[in-house]
Write an enzyme that holds these catalytic residues in place. Structure first.
Site: not given
Ligand code: PLP
Length: 339
Positions: A75-77, A79
């Protein structure tokens, strides 16, 4: 500091608003709480990575990259915002995602940031938790090069001396806004992870001799490791802006009391902070970063570390898209009927 000499893509909605949190301040009955709305920076909703990517992606463009690579947790913001920049620039993006939390829900694996990564047109590759992600990204970049592509690789969180320039600038912006409303800032508090935000803020705040102390609430590493990592990047960033040695080790302060079980795992305090901000202020925090940062601020007010008469600024670093990966952690009634 002369930040204007660094190449920059002006994609962000800047300056971000600087607002007083009247209801939260009243509820906690401690310091006056202000918020710097870096959740409103734009680019696939916004968040702190916009400021870093303005400088990083300008470098990618200068190198004529035709594909941008980065890595992060599922859930990387970072990325999600990277692929949004790539989309707008008309270049491809490829993301390496690490299963750092082990959360198996459909929401976590496919909704929130993952959904938006795909919507913006990125290709994804998944890796198990504990993978050396920087090494994996270097190997992937080599494969793209062998295929004749021109990859530009951004480290996790966009945290290097180029990305941190965005937060040197944010510190100047914040001090100016406080000046305009005649506010003395006694402390700035925010979530700290890959360190670029805190490192850049430290260089900006110390570099202009603002006298404003900064506290990073760690979302992963222990206090001493986080402080060492922030200090290392702050030193490199200070070199980059032409102020070598300006940040002292003692200017870098982190608190790791609110990490809970680990990175990306919200605890009771995180959920409480998210609910309080949603209900009292109509503002969305996130379960990985800003929820933990705010949980730390709330607890430090309740335990008297921050007091009445002080002005504390919470730097909201964004992340609300991640909420849609974490709905299982909220015990909300399914429906509410008016009486
Ligand atoms: C990446 C991120 C942070 C942490 O910032 P760093 O510069 O990596 O320390 C905080 N909040 C949100 C929402 C983020 O996405």
């Amino acid at each position: 500091m002369n930040l204007g000499r660094f190449p920059r893509l002006r994609f962000g909605h800047l300056p971000t608003p600087f607002e007083y949190l009247e209801n939260l301040s009243r509820e906690l009955d401690g310091p006056e709480i202000w918020i710097k709305r870096d959740d409103c920076t734009g680019m696939s909703t916004g968040g702190n990575k916009t400021r870093k990517l303005e400088f990083l992606m300008a470098e990618a463009r200068a190198e004529a990259a035709d594909i941008v690579l980065t890595q992060g947790a599922t859930q990387s913001n970072h990325a999600r915002q990277t692929v949004a920049f790539a989309a707008r620039m008309g270049v491809d993006s490829h993301i390496l995602l690490e299963d750092r939390t082990g959360i198996q829900s459909t929401g976590y694996q496919h909704n929130g940031n993952v959904f938006l990564d795909l919507l913006h047109g990125a290709t994804l590759e998944h890796h198990p938790g504990g993978t050396d992600m920087e090494a994996a990204m270097a190997a992937t970049a080599d494969r793209f090069r062998e295929d004749g592509r021109r990859p530009y690789s951004i480290p996790g969180g966009g945290s290097n001396a180029t990305g941190a320039l965005g937060y040197v600038n944010a510190a100047l912006e914040l001090v100016n806004q406080a000046n305009e409303v005649g506010l003395r800032i006694d402390h700035v508090v925010h979530a700290t992870g890959s360190t670029g935000t805190q490192a850049g803020m430290a260089v900006g705040l110390v570099g202009i001799n603002s006298g404003v102390p900064l506290l990073g609430i760690s979302v992963r590493a222990t206090k001493s490791i986080q402080e060492d990592n922030v200090f290392r990047l702050a030193s490199a960033t200070a070199d980059r802006v032409g102020c070598p040695g300006v940040v002292d080790r003692s200017d870098v302060v982190a608190n790791s009391d609110y990490v809970g079980e680990g990175y990306g795992i919200p605890n009771e305090g995180t959920i409480e902070a998210i609910r309080m901000m949603a209900r009292l202020e109509g503002i969305l925090l996130d379960p990985v970063y800003s929820g933990k940062g705010m949980a730390g601020l709330i607890d430090l007010i309740r335990t008297g570390h921050f007091k009445r008469g002080q002005n504390v600024v919470f730097l909201h670093t964004g992340g609300s898209v991640g909420l849609f990966g974490y709905t299982d952690f909220f015990d909300l009634p399914t429906e509410r009927h008016a009486a």
